[in-house]
Design a protein around this motif. Sequence first.
Motif, mmCIF file in Angstrom:
data_model
loop_
_atom_site.group_PDB
_atom_site.id
_atom_site.type_symbol
_atom_site.label_atom_id
_atom_site.label_comp_id
_atom_site.label_asym_id
_atom_site.label_seq_id
_atom_site.Cartn_x
_atom_site.Cartn_y
_atom_site.Cartn_z
ATOM 1 N N VAL A 4 2.685 0.435 52.732
ATOM 2 C CA VAL A 4 1.492 1.197 53.070
ATOM 3 C C VAL A 4 1.097 2.018 51.854
ATOM 4 O O VAL A 4 1.921 2.741 51.290
ATOM 5 N N PRO A 5 -0.155 1.933 51.386
ATOM 6 C CA PRO A 5 -0.561 2.689 50.210
ATOM 7 C C PRO A 5 -0.630 4.185 50.501
ATOM 8 O O PRO A 5 -0.890 4.602 51.621
ATOM 9 N N LYS A 6 -0.371 4.967 49.458
ATOM 10 C CA LYS A 6 -0.468 6.414 49.600
ATOM 11 C C LYS A 6 -1.940 6.809 49.690
ATOM 12 O O LYS A 6 -2.812 6.147 49.146
ATOM 13 N N THR A 7 -2.195 7.912 50.385
ATOM 14 C CA THR A 7 -3.555 8.434 50.408
ATOM 15 C C THR A 7 -3.887 8.962 49.025
ATOM 16 O O THR A 7 -3.009 9.328 48.256
ATOM 17 N N SER A 8 -5.135 9.030 48.720
ATOM 18 C CA SER A 8 -5.544 9.407 47.377
ATOM 19 C C SER A 8 -5.416 10.909 47.121
ATOM 20 O O SER A 8 -5.251 11.326 46.003
ATOM 21 N N SER A 9 -5.461 11.706 48.160
ATOM 22 C CA SER A 9 -5.486 13.138 47.935
ATOM 23 C C SER A 9 -4.710 13.884 49.014
ATOM 24 O O SER A 9 -4.987 13.713 50.201
ATOM 25 N N PRO A 10 -3.761 14.745 48.603
ATOM 26 C CA PRO A 10 -3.069 15.549 49.602
ATOM 27 C C PRO A 10 -4.005 16.572 50.253
ATOM 28 O O PRO A 10 -3.817 16.947 51.399
ATOM 29 N N ILE A 11 -5.024 16.951 49.529
ATOM 30 C CA ILE A 11 -5.994 17.916 50.087
ATOM 31 C C ILE A 11 -6.760 17.268 51.229
ATOM 32 O O ILE A 11 -6.895 17.846 52.304
ATOM 33 N N LEU A 12 -7.225 16.053 51.025
ATOM 34 C CA LEU A 12 -7.973 15.345 52.067
ATOM 35 C C LEU A 12 -7.095 15.056 53.284
ATOM 36 O O LEU A 12 -7.498 15.283 54.423
ATOM 37 N N ALA A 13 -5.867 14.581 53.037
ATOM 38 C CA ALA A 13 -4.952 14.307 54.146
ATOM 39 C C ALA A 13 -4.623 15.594 54.892
ATOM 40 O O ALA A 13 -4.544 15.621 56.119
ATOM 41 N N GLY A 14 -4.420 16.680 54.158
ATOM 42 C CA GLY A 14 -4.104 17.967 54.783
ATOM 43 C C GLY A 14 -5.253 18.520 55.591
ATOM 44 O O GLY A 14 -5.057 19.025 56.702
ATOM 45 N N LEU A 15 -6.452 18.440 55.052
ATOM 46 C CA LEU A 15 -7.614 18.951 55.784
ATOM 47 C C LEU A 15 -7.864 18.156 57.064
ATOM 48 O O LEU A 15 -8.285 18.707 58.071
#
Length: 123
Positions: A4-15
Amino acid sequence: MAQVPKTSSPILAGLKCRCPRCGKGRLFNGFLTLAPRCEVCGLDYSFADPADGPAFFVMIIMGIPAAGFGVWVELTFEPPLWVHLITTLPFLLLTCIPPIRPAKGMLVASQYLHKAEEGRFQK
């Protein structure tokens, strides 16, 4: 299981309060309770321990304007205490409580992205 690919941004995933690996699974079971794992990709969230970080950052960032609002109301209008209870207290709660969840999500996603974990002593 496919990679599974990582999300591009921890900020986007967190929000979005979503899994930091797939970006689809829920990160929380309750308001601030982390789920045991992602229901989509199976990522185990036991690595995550943001501790008091989210509360600290929210208090520092949002507490200053909230307290400033209360001071401004007091110095400008000199109201009785009950006015602060119906203006300043709700403002304080609305600026400090809702951001805690996305802040915790961003810290968990950042821990995942940077592979942060507890320090261990070597024997």
